[in-house]
Structures are given as structure tokens and as C-alpha cells.
Design a protein around this motif. Sequence first.
Motif, short mmCIF file in Angstrom:
data_model
loop_
_atom_site.label_atom_id
_atom_site.label_comp_id
_atom_site.label_asym_id
_atom_site.label_seq_id
_atom_site.Cartn_x
_atom_site.Cartn_y
_atom_site.Cartn_z
N SER A 23 39.91 23.85 34.63
CA SER A 23 39.78 25.31 34.61
C SER A 23 40.47 25.93 35.81
O SER A 23 40.37 25.43 36.93
N HIS A 24 41.13 27.07 35.60
CA HIS A 24 41.72 27.85 36.69
C HIS A 24 40.96 29.14 36.90
O HIS A 24 41.36 29.98 37.70
N ASP A 25 39.85 29.30 36.19
CA ASP A 25 39.04 30.51 36.24
C ASP A 25 37.91 30.32 37.24
O ASP A 25 37.00 29.52 37.03
N GLU A 71 42.55 39.13 46.31
CA GLU A 71 41.62 38.41 45.46
C GLU A 71 41.79 36.90 45.66
O GLU A 71 42.87 36.42 46.00
N ARG A 72 40.72 36.21 45.41
CA ARG A 72 40.78 34.76 45.48
C ARG A 72 41.63 34.25 44.33
O ARG A 72 41.50 34.73 43.20
N GLU A 73 42.48 33.29 44.62
CA GLU A 73 43.39 32.79 43.60
C GLU A 73 43.27 31.27 43.45
O GLU A 73 42.98 30.54 44.40
N PHE A 74 43.53 30.83 42.25
CA PHE A 74 43.49 29.42 41.91
C PHE A 74 44.66 28.68 42.53
O PHE A 74 45.79 29.19 42.56
N GLU A 90 34.24 30.10 36.32
CA GLU A 90 33.69 28.90 35.68
C GLU A 90 33.29 27.84 36.70
O GLU A 90 32.83 26.77 36.33
N TYR A 91 33.49 28.15 37.97
CA TYR A 91 33.10 27.22 39.03
C TYR A 91 31.74 27.63 39.56
O TYR A 91 31.52 28.78 39.94
N TYR A 92 30.82 26.67 39.58
CA TYR A 92 29.44 26.99 39.90
C TYR A 92 29.08 26.72 41.36
O TYR A 92 28.14 27.31 41.89
N TYR A 93 29.80 25.81 41.97
CA TYR A 93 29.48 25.42 43.33
C TYR A 93 30.71 25.62 44.22
O TYR A 93 31.83 25.30 43.81
#
Length: 123
Positions: free
Chosen positions: A104-106, A44-47, A109-112
Motif C-alpha cells: 500500500s502507498h496510502d 503533506e506526508r508522502e509515500f 491504510e497504515y495503522y502503526y
Amino acid sequence: QVLLVESGGGLVQAGGSLRLSCSVSGRTISRIAMGWFRQAPGKEREFVATIWWSAGSTYYADSMKGRFIISRDSAKNMVYLQMNSLPPEDPAVYYCAATTVDLSHDQNEYYYWGQGTQVTVSS
């Protein structure tokens, strides 16, 4: 709309350093946060880290603290990820992303998102 373009990925030896760059263009960027995420094959993609553009405040994933540094250059509209003491690990694609949510680390919540740049650490 925000356009993000990453660069700087490549092959680096374990223990070495690499700096990723992300150019930012589009909407007013003083009210956004920029983040870096990474994704290895099959995982999975991780922060990784995030920075609030206007204040420069930062937040890191625990495993990156002390080794990675996120920064931004407002004059150049660039965001950077300095990665030091890289351990040997699976190759991963590093993504630059933008959100209006402070620190944010979620990823939801990132749109771009940029297209990503691959980093491989050899042992």
C-alpha cells in the motif's frame, strides 16, 4: 500492537547516501507490510516505499525508484531504507509505518507509526 522505532537520520551532503533503520516489535510480523513515508515542513506526508514482510516484495514512489532501496532483516526484526544520490532539498522527517495491506502507498491504510527521524540534505 506494533512498536516501531526509527533511527539513522542526520545531515548528509547532496549526492550522498544515508541508511535509515526501523526496529519492529509486537504482533506477528509475517503478515504485515512495512512502509516508509516522509514529511517536510509545511507539506503533506508522502509515500516513499513499502515492503511485504514475508515475501520481500517491494513498491516505490516513482521519484524514489532507482535511488532508494527498502529491505528487511527478519532475524533482527528490522526494516531499512537505503537512500542514495540524495538531492538538496528541504529537511524531512522520515517515518516507518506498518499495515496489513500488501504494497500500500496510502498512509491511511497504515495503522502503526514510529516517531520519525529527521533527514537533512545540504547543498
